[in-house]
Design a protein around this motif. Structure first.
Motif, short mmCIF file in Angstrom:
data_model
loop_
_atom_site.label_atom_id
_atom_site.label_comp_id
_atom_site.label_asym_id
_atom_site.label_seq_id
_atom_site.Cartn_x
_atom_site.Cartn_y
_atom_site.Cartn_z
N ALA A 122 -13.16 4.73 -4.47
CA ALA A 122 -11.95 5.50 -4.18
C ALA A 122 -10.82 4.57 -3.75
O ALA A 122 -9.65 4.78 -4.14
N LYS A 123 -11.12 3.55 -2.96
CA LYS A 123 -10.09 2.57 -2.57
C LYS A 123 -9.55 1.83 -3.79
O LYS A 123 -8.35 1.59 -3.90
N VAL A 124 -10.45 1.46 -4.69
CA VAL A 124 -10.01 0.79 -5.92
C VAL A 124 -9.12 1.72 -6.74
O VAL A 124 -8.09 1.30 -7.28
N LEU A 125 -9.49 3.00 -6.83
CA LEU A 125 -8.70 3.96 -7.60
C LEU A 125 -7.32 4.15 -6.98
O LEU A 125 -6.30 4.22 -7.71
N LEU A 126 -7.23 4.26 -5.65
CA LEU A 126 -5.93 4.41 -5.00
C LEU A 126 -5.05 3.19 -5.22
O LEU A 126 -3.83 3.31 -5.40
N THR A 127 -5.66 2.02 -5.19
CA THR A 127 -4.90 0.79 -5.49
C THR A 127 -4.39 0.81 -6.93
O THR A 127 -3.25 0.41 -7.21
N TYR A 128 -5.21 1.27 -7.84
CA TYR A 128 -4.81 1.38 -9.25
C TYR A 128 -3.65 2.36 -9.41
O TYR A 128 -2.71 2.10 -10.18
N ILE A 129 -3.69 3.47 -8.70
CA ILE A 129 -2.62 4.47 -8.78
C ILE A 129 -1.30 3.88 -8.31
O ILE A 129 -0.25 4.06 -8.95
N ASN A 130 -1.33 3.15 -7.19
CA ASN A 130 -0.10 2.56 -6.67
C ASN A 130 0.42 1.45 -7.57
O ASN A 130 1.64 1.32 -7.78
N ALA A 131 -0.50 0.64 -8.11
CA ALA A 131 -0.08 -0.50 -8.93
C ALA A 131 0.51 -0.07 -10.26
O ALA A 131 1.43 -0.73 -10.78
#
Length: 423
Positions: free
Chosen positions: A404-413
């Motif tokens: 989930a942390k990786v996904l949130l980082t992907y969304i922001n990036a």
């Protein structure tokens, strides 16, 4: 010393009271003395008792030997299976304690009343009959019909009644236990696209191991079992084109030559988010083009991975919908993988996605995922215990939280929008 009062009687323990004359001739009862047992006699008694119990247990095992696993027995005489099953019928039906446990006044809010009724049926219903089902070209599986107080709806198609005359469940293999976790994750995120699933033990299958039981939905087979599931036929290139066109968004019908399928644009965003958290690649990436597969993975063993050289023509699989609701997907075959590290995640699942559902992302951002998953999974006692209790469940949630942390980082990036998707 002379007593001061003549009516005082002195009693001592040594004096014996003589019996009256009229009872002297009666039979005196025998005094029962305690028999002292030495240590050796106690040990021998315990050993004899243990030998008796072991002998009885061996006799029971011979009379009621468990059936081999389903994967090992392709041709099974289900009449003999039913006979073995009846031996355990009394034991299973007498239990009044449900494996779906709720200690508060109401169930968690992400479960509907229909969800709870279905979960209780799958976990506790008395099995009336079982049969082998082979839908289309898919692998055969076991289906059971259970006794329920709810009257089945009027069957519109006679083919449905052949498979299930009432309410039924599909029995999967113990290795498919992630199906249960996927169901709870789907409800916690507010996607509501999976079929209810619980974990249950059958003494006559899989040596009594817990296995997932998924609700049977006849609406997924509108033309009968021979025709198989209602599956969307799209290649990877066609799927990417449909994402760019945002098919059916704002209820605008696409043009006839647009190449759009019947699926609403937002459904792909929900599917991509769900599959990424569980790393399910059998829908959007069956050839394992987005990560490094192992030699024992199905995509390598069956030669699918070699098709990645021509990725645009790879066919999507298991894109299922109901015939009466062609805009929404139904997530089936949700066997997730918890053993993939963060440096080998399948980001191909997110390719072409420009929006994500607000409700699901808010659960990930507010860090309520662990609390809600623990509360949800605790309901299924059989699954909870099969994973090692709280300690084992925490390990599974650890994996999902890291992704989930990786996904949130992907969304922001990537500047992906988070919008409401109530369609």
């Amino acid at each position: 010393m002379v007593p001061t009062r003549s009516n005082v009687v002195y009693i001592t323990l040594k004096t014996k009271r003589r019996k009256p004359a009229h009872i002297r001739g009666t039979i005196r009862p025998k005094v029962r003395r305690k028999v002292r047992r030495n240590k050796f006699s106690k040990m021998s008694f315990a050993q004899n008792k243990r030998r008796t119990l072991d002998r009885d247990a061996a006799q029971i095992n011979r009379n009621f030997a468990p059936m081999p696993s389903w994967e090992e027995t392709k041709d099974v005489d289900y009449k003999s299976l039913d006979i073995r099953y009846k031996s355990y019928k009394q034991e299973e039906t007498n239990s009044q304690i449900s494996s779906i446990r709720i200690y508060s006044q109401r169930a968690p809010p992400w479960f509907s009343s229909q969800d709870m009724n279905t979960m209780r049926f799958l976990a506790d219903a008395k099995v009336l009959r079982m049969k082998e089902v082979s839908p289309g070209e898919a692998h055969s599986f076991l289906i059971f019909e259970g006794e329920t107080n709810v009257q089945p709806a009027n069957q519109q198609h006679t083919k449905r009644s052949v498979v299930c005359r009432g309410q039924c469940g599909v029995i999967l293999s113990p290795v498919d236990n992630p199906e249960v976790f996927a169901f709870h994750l789907d409800r916690v995120l507010g996607l509501n696209r999976t079929l209810p699933a619980v974990s249950r033990k059958f003494h006559f299958l899989y040596d009594g191991q817990s296995c997932p039981v998924v609700s049977w939905d006849a609406s997924l087979y509108p033309e009968g079992l021979a025709a198989g599931l209602t599956n969307v036929k799209l290649t990877w290139g066609e799927y990417q084109d449909s994402l760019r066109q945002k098919c059916w968004q704002k209820n605008i019908s696409p043009k006839a030559d647009s190449g759009c399928s019947t699926i609403h644009h937002y459904e792909w965003s929900k599917l991509a988010l769900f599959d990424f958290l569980l790393q399910i690649n059998n829908r959007l990436d069956q050839s394992c083009c987005g990560f490094r597969p192992r030699q024992e993975d199905v995509c390598v063993e069956l030669g699918y991975h070699a098709k990645c050289r021509d990725a645009d023509h790879i066919q999507l699989e298991n894109i299922i919908y109901r015939s009466q609701n062609p805009r929404h997907l139904v997530f089936t075959y949700n066997k997730g993988f918890f053993d993939r590290n963060e440096d080998n995640l399948d980001f191909r699942l997110l390719e072409g996605i420009k929006e994500f559902p607000e409700q699901a992302v808010s659960v990930l951002r507010t860090r309520k995922l662990r609390e809600k998953l623990l509360q949800s999974l605790f309901l299924d006692q059989t699954y909870w215990e099969s994973q090692g209790g709280r300690q084992g469940i925490d390990k599974l949630i650890d994996v999902i939280e890291r992704r989930a942390k990786v996904l949130l980082t992907y969304i922001n990036a990537h500047g992906i929008q988070v919008i409401s998707m109530n369609v």
